[in-house]
Enzyme design. Structure first.
Site, PDB file in Angstrom:
ATOM      1  N   HIS A  17       0.864  -1.205   0.000  1.00  0.00           N
ATOM      2  CA  HIS A  17       0.000   0.000   0.000  1.00  0.00           C
ATOM      3  C   HIS A  17       0.887   1.237   0.000  1.00  0.00           C
ATOM      4  O   HIS A  17       1.495   1.585   1.008  1.00  0.00           O
ATOM      5  CB  HIS A  17      -0.903   0.017   1.236  1.00  0.00           C
ATOM      6  CG  HIS A  17      -1.866   1.164   1.237  1.00  0.00           C
ATOM      7  ND1 HIS A  17      -3.228   0.994   1.273  1.00  0.00           N
ATOM      8  CD2 HIS A  17      -1.677   2.500   1.197  1.00  0.00           C
ATOM      9  CE1 HIS A  17      -3.816   2.169   1.257  1.00  0.00           C
ATOM     10  NE2 HIS A  17      -2.896   3.115   1.216  1.00  0.00           N
ATOM     11  N   HIS A  19       1.550   5.409  -1.728  1.00  0.00           N
ATOM     12  CA  HIS A  19       1.223   6.587  -2.541  1.00  0.00           C
ATOM     13  C   HIS A  19       2.519   7.174  -3.081  1.00  0.00           C
ATOM     14  O   HIS A  19       3.428   7.472  -2.295  1.00  0.00           O
ATOM     15  CB  HIS A  19       0.524   7.658  -1.696  1.00  0.00           C
ATOM     16  CG  HIS A  19      -0.747   7.177  -1.078  1.00  0.00           C
ATOM     17  ND1 HIS A  19      -1.975   7.353  -1.669  1.00  0.00           N
ATOM     18  CD2 HIS A  19      -0.987   6.510   0.079  1.00  0.00           C
ATOM     19  CE1 HIS A  19      -2.920   6.823  -0.893  1.00  0.00           C
ATOM     20  NE2 HIS A  19      -2.337   6.298   0.176  1.00  0.00           N
ATOM     21  N   LYS A 102      -9.438  -0.065  -5.716  1.00  0.00           N
ATOM     22  CA  LYS A 102      -9.456   0.559  -4.391  1.00  0.00           C
ATOM     23  C   LYS A 102     -10.786   1.252  -4.136  1.00  0.00           C
ATOM     24  O   LYS A 102     -11.239   2.058  -4.936  1.00  0.00           O
ATOM     25  CB  LYS A 102      -8.314   1.591  -4.312  1.00  0.00           C
ATOM     26  CG  LYS A 102      -8.251   2.386  -3.008  1.00  0.00           C
ATOM     27  CD  LYS A 102      -7.831   1.541  -1.830  1.00  0.00           C
ATOM     28  CE  LYS A 102      -7.965   2.291  -0.502  1.00  0.00           C
ATOM     29  NZ  LYS A 102      -6.804   3.074  -0.151  1.00  0.00           N
ATOM     30  N   HIS A 139     -10.524   1.349   1.959  1.00  0.00           N
ATOM     31  CA  HIS A 139     -10.295   2.350   3.012  1.00  0.00           C
ATOM     32  C   HIS A 139     -11.494   2.235   3.942  1.00  0.00           C
ATOM     33  O   HIS A 139     -12.583   2.692   3.607  1.00  0.00           O
ATOM     34  CB  HIS A 139     -10.166   3.761   2.435  1.00  0.00           C
ATOM     35  CG  HIS A 139      -9.874   4.788   3.498  1.00  0.00           C
ATOM     36  ND1 HIS A 139      -8.656   5.438   3.605  1.00  0.00           N
ATOM     37  CD2 HIS A 139     -10.626   5.239   4.532  1.00  0.00           C
ATOM     38  CE1 HIS A 139      -8.679   6.234   4.665  1.00  0.00           C
ATOM     39  NE2 HIS A 139      -9.866   6.145   5.233  1.00  0.00           N
ATOM     40  N   HIS A 177      -4.480  -0.455   5.915  1.00  0.00           N
ATOM     41  CA  HIS A 177      -4.028   0.336   7.074  1.00  0.00           C
ATOM     42  C   HIS A 177      -4.987   0.266   8.271  1.00  0.00           C
ATOM     43  O   HIS A 177      -5.555   1.257   8.678  1.00  0.00           O
ATOM     44  CB  HIS A 177      -3.759   1.800   6.676  1.00  0.00           C
ATOM     45  CG  HIS A 177      -4.787   2.444   5.805  1.00  0.00           C
ATOM     46  ND1 HIS A 177      -6.120   2.499   6.101  1.00  0.00           N
ATOM     47  CD2 HIS A 177      -4.659   3.073   4.611  1.00  0.00           C
ATOM     48  CE1 HIS A 177      -6.759   3.125   5.144  1.00  0.00           C
ATOM     49  NE2 HIS A 177      -5.898   3.482   4.229  1.00  0.00           N
ATOM     50  N   ASP A 250       1.484   2.702   3.525  1.00  0.00           N
ATOM     51  CA  ASP A 250       0.655   3.901   3.349  1.00  0.00           C
ATOM     52  C   ASP A 250       1.515   5.151   3.400  1.00  0.00           C
ATOM     53  O   ASP A 250       1.049   6.209   3.842  1.00  0.00           O
ATOM     54  CB  ASP A 250      -0.473   3.978   4.387  1.00  0.00           C
ATOM     55  CG  ASP A 250      -1.582   4.937   3.964  1.00  0.00           C
ATOM     56  OD1 ASP A 250      -1.634   5.300   2.770  1.00  0.00           O
ATOM     57  OD2 ASP A 250      -2.381   5.323   4.828  1.00  0.00           O
TER      58      ASP A 250
END
Ligand code: DOR
Ligand code: ZN
Length: 347
Positions: A17, A19, A102, A139, A177, A250
């Site tokens: 995971h 970004h 996602k 999420h 997360h 994350d």
């Protein structure tokens, strides 16, 4: 009593995971991840979001262009689920090599405005995913303003995840997360098609970190850090050896000036020292021998991908985390800036 080891070699890990943003910001952060991880699942919450197989493949090429010479790194691409993602995009995505989709509940976090407003609107797309063997990454927070911020994950499990799990028994689901005891328990008991990623910061810190000596925006992320009992439950889950839990940083870079702001952005940047931060958390729990399973074995098994063939060595070699890294025109403040970490991954 065995003495604490001074070095640890594990199968090369993956980050399930991550970004990396885009453009100059991306060029600044991809080398950090590529130095440690063989693969990473790339979040699609760009502006505009990544919603087609073609966009995902173009994004993949831009990421690969940021990988330094001599490093092998494979970005694993995802699509962003919107109310309107057509079911037939799923087969195209799978054929193009997209590994997951996602789900952001609309309004839950950074760049989630295009997210799902009501799960009923995406049932046909979820059915297509179930058929195609395409995992759903979640999420897991409700967004209703009347639900306390610290309760949003636990309420999401009750109100959304339990029915979703029941309605799509063949869909692989990763709760991303996780931050609570409720989530750790839910995942532990939910069967082999449900798993969770856990960040290093949720293993290392509780919510006091956000308020120690003044408000500390660099510890603000979503889902927000929780109280100590929850942190302990996450450490327990991550170090349990259960294949349902694996590494997902994350790592979520934002310019320092937008975190140190009246409405500071959510996200902790951890890619500069990801495996070192996890090693610190596992060592504190006397569980360094469980790090390899969590970082390098459970993730590929869940995603039906081969384990990496290379290794990564960590040495006990204290180093001080820089105050800033360059980040396009801005600066990026890493988690643990100015602090000393005990472990260092070897280049
Ligand atoms: O803290 C977070 N930052 N949580 C998320 O869910 C998104 C992420 C980001 O993109 O900055
Ligand atoms: Zn994220």
């Amino acid at each position: 009593m065995p003495s604490a080891p001074d070095s640890l070699t594990i199968t090369r890990p993956d980050d399930w995971h991550l970004h990396v943003r885009d453009g100059a910001a991306m060029a600044a952060v991809v080398p950090h991840t590529a130095a440690q991880f063989a693969r990473a699942i790339i979040m699609p919450n760009l502006r505009p979001p990544v919603t087609t197989a073609a966009q995902a493949m173009a994004y993949r090429e831009r990421i690969l262009a940021c990988v330094p010479e001599g490093l092998a790194f494979e970005p694993l691409m995802t699509l962003y689920l919107t109310d309107k993602l057509p079911p037939d995009e799923i087969a195209r995505a799978r054929d193009a090599g997209v590994v997951a989709v996602k789900l952001y509940p609309a309004g839950a976090t950074t760049n989630s405005d295009a997210g799902v407003t009501d799960l009923r609107k995406v049932h046909r797309t979820l059915e297509a995913m179930q058929r195609a063997g395409m995992p759903l990454l979640v999420h897991g927070e409700v967004t209703s303003p009347e639900i306390d911020l610290f309760d949003r994950e636990a309420v999401f499990i009750e109100q959304q995840l339990v029915p979703l799990r029941r309605d799509f028994p063949g869909l692989k689901i990763v709760m991303e997360h996780i931050t609570t005891r409720e989530a750790a328990q839910y995942i532990r008991d939910a069967g082999p098609l449900t798993a969770a990623t856990i960040t290093a910061h949720h293993l290392l810190y509780n919510r006091n970190a956000i308020f120690t000596g003044g408000i500390r925006p660099h510890y603000y992320c979503l889902p927000v850090l929780k109280r100590e009992t929850h942190r302990l439950a996450l450490v327990e889950a991550a170090t349990s050896g259960s294949p349902r839990f694996f590494l997902g940083t994350d790592s979520a870079p934002h310019p320092a000036h937008l975190k140190e702001h009246a409405t500071g952005c959510a996200g902790c940047y951890t890619a500069h020292a990801a495996i070192e931060l996890y090693a610190q958390a596992f060592e504190a729990a006397d569980a360094l021998d469980r790090l390899e399973g969590f970082a390098s074995v459970h993730g590929p098994a869940f995603y039906d991908l081969p384990r990496n063939s290379g290794t990564l060595t960590l040495r006990r070699q204290p180093w001080t985390v820089p105050e800033h890294y360059p980040f396009g025109e801005a600066a990026l403040k890493p988690l643990g800036a100015g602090e000393t970490l005990a472990w260092k991954a070897q280049a």
